[in-house]
Design an enzyme around this catalytic site. Sequence first.
Site, PDB file in Angstrom:
ATOM      1  N   SER A 119       0.822  -1.215   0.000  1.00  0.00           N
ATOM      2  CA  SER A 119       0.000   0.000   0.000  1.00  0.00           C
ATOM      3  C   SER A 119       0.852   1.259   0.000  1.00  0.00           C
ATOM      4  CB  SER A 119      -0.889  -0.021   1.232  1.00  0.00           C
ATOM      5  OG  SER A 119      -1.232   1.297   1.593  1.00  0.00           O
ATOM      6  N   LYS A 120       0.328   2.263  -0.683  1.00  0.00           N
ATOM      7  CA  LYS A 120       1.010   3.556  -0.739  1.00  0.00           C
ATOM      8  C   LYS A 120       1.189   4.158   0.635  1.00  0.00           C
ATOM      9  CE  LYS A 120      -0.267   5.375  -5.206  1.00  0.00           C
ATOM     10  NZ  LYS A 120      -1.118   6.271  -5.930  1.00  0.00           N
ATOM     11  N   ARG A 121       0.300   3.749   1.539  1.00  0.00           N
ATOM     12  CA  ARG A 121       0.340   4.371   2.869  1.00  0.00           C
ATOM     13  C   ARG A 121       1.424   3.768   3.764  1.00  0.00           C
ATOM     14  NH1 ARG A 121      -5.000   4.367   1.673  1.00  0.00           N
ATOM     15  NH2 ARG A 121      -5.206   2.269   2.477  1.00  0.00           N
ATOM     16  N   LEU A 122       1.939   2.594   3.380  1.00  0.00           N
ATOM     17  CA  LEU A 122       2.944   1.928   4.224  1.00  0.00           C
ATOM     18  C   LEU A 122       4.299   2.625   4.138  1.00  0.00           C
ATOM     19  CD1 LEU A 122       2.896  -1.947   3.811  1.00  0.00           C
ATOM     20  CD2 LEU A 122       2.478  -0.601   5.866  1.00  0.00           C
TER      21      LEU A 122
END
Length: 492
Positions: A255-258
């Site tokens: 995920s981009k958020r990781l």
Amino acid sequence: MSDVRVRIAPSPTGFFHIGNAKTAVINWLFARSRGGTFVLRLEDTDTERSKPEYADIICEALHWLGISWDEGPDFAGEPQAGDLGPYRQSERRDLHLGEAQRLLESGNAFKCFCTKEELDAERERAQAQKRPPRYNGKCRNLPAEDIDAKGGAPFAIRFKVPEGQTILDDMVQGTVKTENKEFDDFIIVKPNGDPVFHLAVVVDDGLMKITHVIRGDDHLSNAMRHKMLFEALGYDVPKFAHLPMVLDEHGKKYSKRLHGANLLDWRDDGYLPSTMLNYLVLLGWTPSEEGRELFTPEELIDAFDETRLGKSAGKFDLKKLQWLNGQHIRMMSVEALCEALLPIMKTAGLDTATKDEAWLLRMTEICQEKIPTLNDIVPYTEFFFNGVTEYEEKPVKKNWRKEGVVERMDAMLVAMESVSDWTADALKESFTALSESMGVGLGQFTNPSRLALTGKAVGPGLFELAELLGRDEAIRRMRNGIAHIQALEPQA
Ligand code: GLU
């Protein structure tokens, strides 16, 4: 130079994702191992989400990785390279529209005057009847006079999907076959005059003479449309390789958020570019030398072979990455490592200017075998600069509350005072002699004295760090340590 021409075509709509980085590494290795050309093309046509600063980040990330492009846009004062540009897709609009015109003229595309309302109504009807929403072909065969009669009405340009099948021999996915009737006559130029991704990517790859399109497998179904467009435009159809995506440690799409989704997070965390290059390729490729994992960039170029690209997605493994980074750190020259460490130490407020070059190189040498990341140099050396400000609680409990520790510390202090030559070897010899004469393991000496000298349980080798601290400072810290042990409250 061979005829091989590959490209990466990232969209500058955010940071450089590790999935993009993996695609870049594989394209670059393919080009370099075949003596081919590696092209960077920025797909910046999404005017709302694309930003020049994101384009800069992509170029910066590639630079950091050590991936140089043979053709690509200007960056950081460097001019554009290559004769088949421009290499920013937004500057290629006229080429895209010219090729769309050619498709209209050859009968491979048509003008579609259907309004948004008509298309929406058709979609709703399909939904109500539980049919997949499809374009109904209304404008596919409009006679010329009907088209003329539309006057200046806005129109989209749609590609006339041919009858038959499309077969793709993908270098990674194998043979992929679809019936063309599964595809709508898709839009290639929007009513507002903007070319659509499918047209732009094919025109760019065609005109840039790309021989191999190597990209993420999220584009596999697009590739069927792309192949039809390549053929209709009369370009040579490139070979395709659709690479599986990078998964996180839990096996989900990264995920981009990781943390770490942004390639440059790894730079900030103290990983080497050569480590990342090595690690990223292993996420999608297996070397023929069984079990081998460690490669320098040059060794990768020699060993890379596209037939060993894997079909299953690589799962991120932080432990392996850390191990690999340690290995790459050990392979550096002491001078290069020292140069990489100094800015990190300075940023952390360690006043390296107080030390001479020989001292700094020796410091590097004694940490090189130990640190997993460049950033670990700070906890591994801060006690040289800051003194011991506190003693870690756990090793105090473990080492300084042991029976006889004060006697052993005292004996070490005497040994340190009397060692004639203040070197790591002499210190080791004298501590070993003590351990033998007192009949107690060497660890019973080194662990408590490490705590006195550094305040910590983990760090560079004790004798080496003592040598670097210097006799007076080491002795002073031993005395402070002994005083601290004597002042410890009895345990409840
Ligand atoms: N701009 C596309 C993306 O970032 C790449 C398309 C391609 O490689 O063909 O996904």
